[in-house]
Write a protein that holds these residues in place. Structure first.
Motif, short mmCIF file in Angstrom:
data_model
loop_
_atom_site.label_atom_id
_atom_site.label_comp_id
_atom_site.label_asym_id
_atom_site.label_seq_id
_atom_site.Cartn_x
_atom_site.Cartn_y
_atom_site.Cartn_z
N ILE A 1 0.84 -1.20 0.00
CA ILE A 1 0.00 0.00 0.00
C ILE A 1 0.87 1.25 0.00
O ILE A 1 0.59 2.23 -0.72
N ALA A 2 1.94 1.23 0.80
CA ALA A 2 2.86 2.37 0.85
C ALA A 2 3.49 2.61 -0.52
O ALA A 2 3.64 3.77 -0.97
N GLU A 3 3.83 1.53 -1.22
CA GLU A 3 4.42 1.66 -2.57
C GLU A 3 3.40 2.26 -3.53
O GLU A 3 3.76 3.11 -4.37
N ILE A 4 2.15 1.84 -3.43
CA ILE A 4 1.12 2.38 -4.32
C ILE A 4 0.90 3.86 -4.06
O ILE A 4 0.84 4.68 -5.00
N LEU A 5 0.81 4.23 -2.78
CA LEU A 5 0.61 5.65 -2.43
C LEU A 5 1.80 6.49 -2.89
O LEU A 5 1.64 7.62 -3.36
N SER B 1 3.75 5.86 -5.42
CA SER B 1 3.70 6.01 -6.88
C SER B 1 2.65 7.03 -7.29
O SER B 1 2.84 7.79 -8.24
N TRP B 2 1.52 7.05 -6.56
CA TRP B 2 0.49 8.05 -6.88
C TRP B 2 0.97 9.45 -6.58
O TRP B 2 0.71 10.39 -7.36
N ASN B 3 1.68 9.62 -5.47
CA ASN B 3 2.19 10.96 -5.13
C ASN B 3 3.22 11.44 -6.13
O ASN B 3 3.27 12.62 -6.49
N ASP C 1 3.29 10.61 -9.23
CA ASP C 1 2.58 10.94 -10.47
C ASP C 1 1.92 12.30 -10.40
O ASP C 1 1.75 12.98 -11.42
N LYS C 2 1.57 12.73 -9.17
CA LYS C 2 0.88 14.02 -9.01
C LYS C 2 1.85 15.20 -9.00
O LYS C 2 1.42 16.34 -9.16
N LYS C 3 3.16 14.95 -8.77
CA LYS C 3 4.11 16.05 -8.69
C LYS C 3 4.24 16.73 -10.06
O LYS C 3 4.45 16.06 -11.06
N PRO C 4 4.12 18.05 -10.09
CA PRO C 4 4.23 18.74 -11.38
C PRO C 4 5.68 18.72 -11.89
O PRO C 4 6.63 18.83 -11.11
N THR C 5 5.83 18.52 -13.16
CA THR C 5 7.17 18.52 -13.76
C THR C 5 7.63 19.95 -13.98
O THR C 5 6.86 20.81 -14.42
N LYS C 6 8.89 20.20 -13.64
CA LYS C 6 9.44 21.54 -13.80
C LYS C 6 9.77 21.79 -15.27
O LYS C 6 10.37 20.96 -15.94
N LYS C 7 9.37 22.93 -15.72
CA LYS C 7 9.67 23.32 -17.10
C LYS C 7 11.06 23.91 -17.18
O LYS C 7 11.40 24.81 -16.42
N VAL C 8 11.85 23.39 -18.09
CA VAL C 8 13.21 23.88 -18.26
C VAL C 8 13.20 25.02 -19.27
O VAL C 8 12.74 24.87 -20.41
N LYS C 9 13.66 26.16 -18.80
CA LYS C 9 13.69 27.33 -19.67
C LYS C 9 14.90 27.25 -20.59
O LYS C 9 16.03 27.05 -20.14
N SER C 10 14.64 27.37 -21.85
CA SER C 10 15.75 27.33 -22.83
C SER C 10 16.41 28.69 -22.90
O SER C 10 15.73 29.73 -22.91
N LYS C 11 17.73 28.66 -22.92
CA LYS C 11 18.48 29.91 -23.01
C LYS C 11 18.58 30.35 -24.46
O LYS C 11 18.98 29.61 -25.34
#
Length: 280
Positions: A257-261, A263-265, A267-277
């Motif tokens: 259950i801890a592994e499933i939770l 993995s869900w957390n 998946d919910k984390k927003p991906t950081k956008k890399v700013k192109s120089k």
């Protein structure tokens, strides 16, 4: 009483000295004094009884006050208990609703798998030739041992056939429950997870208190994980903990259950956008 006696003595002395009182009057005075003496004793007794009654009333009043205070305290405690009971009742009803919802989803999922797997199967190109009657084993223990040898050699289809033969022909065999369990294991090892879930569920319906029941329910949850159905898998793992809380399978289910939770957390984390120089 002393005063009465002194008065009586004084009266007698006066009368004797004066010599003016007759014998009849003297006797009347003695009678009056005796009556006063009796009345005085009665008055003392009444005063004593009255004092006793006052003391009892005072004691009763104190007890009544203490009882009233105790009743008020008990009433306040009762009100607190009622509030706490209402809170617990609300939590219980909420948990019951959630559990019923989860178990219904699981039952629907199993029914869906069962309907899917009971459809007519396509005939396989290569079929194992049936054993001749004289080649078939007659001893259920020998069949059971032979099936386990097939399991070790990863001949899962052959092992499953032997376990099914035991179930069909030897209903009184002492290891019959194990045969149901091992059928689920053959499907699981072949990665036929839907068939494995149904086999484990059949075993659990028949033998929910068997020593292999915690393992069967745990493997059922792991089969759902393999099918990428983590939501249903979590419900199954929670059933393991609820039904068999003291088992080692419950500890493993908690980890799953801890592994499933986790993995869900993730998946919910927003991906950081890399700013192109941009080159200037």
């Amino acid at each position: 009483m002393k005063k009465i006696r002194i008065a009586f003595t004084g009266i007698i002395a006066s009368v004797i000295l004066s010599g003016c009182v007759t014998t009849g009057e003297f006797e009347q005075m003695k009678s009056d004094i005796a009556r006063l003496y009796v009345e005085n004793n009665q008055l003392k007794q009444e005063i004593s009884e009255l004092k006793t009654r006052v003391d009892k009333m005072s004691s009763d009043l104190s007890s009544a006050v203490a009882l009233k205070e105790g009743q008020l305290t008990l009433l306040a405690q009762t009100q607190d208990y009622v509030k706490e009971l209402q809170i617990l009742k609300g939590r219980f009803e909420e948990n019951s609703f959630q559990n019923e919802k989860k178990f219904k989803e699981l039952s629907d999922k199993i029914a869906e798998l069962q309907a899917k797997l009971t459809q007519p199967a396509q005939p396989s190109e290569k079929q194992q030739p049936a054993k001749a009657p004289e080649e078939q084993l007659k001893d259920p223990k020998a069949i059971y041992d032979s099936a386990h040898i097939d399991m070790k050699n990863k001949k899962f289809a052959s092992a499953r056939e032997k376990f099914q033969e035991i179930i069909k022909n030897y209903p009184d065999f002492e290891l019959l429950p194990n045969s149901y369990f091992w059928i689920g294991e053959t499907y699981y090892n072949e990665k036929k997870y839907e068939d494995a879930i149904l086999a484990y569920e059949e075993f659990l319906k028949r033998y929910p208190k068997h020593e292999k029941a915690p393992g069967a329910l745990l493997k059922e949850g792991m089969a759902f994980v393999e099918l990428k159905d983590k939501k249903t898998a979590k419900v199954v793992f929670e059933r393991v903990i609820e039904r068999y809380p003291q088992s080692k399978e419950a500890e493993i289910a908690q980890q799953k259950i801890a592994e499933i939770l986790k993995s869900w957390n993730s998946d919910k984390k927003p991906t950081k956008k890399v700013k192109s120089k941009t080159k200037r």
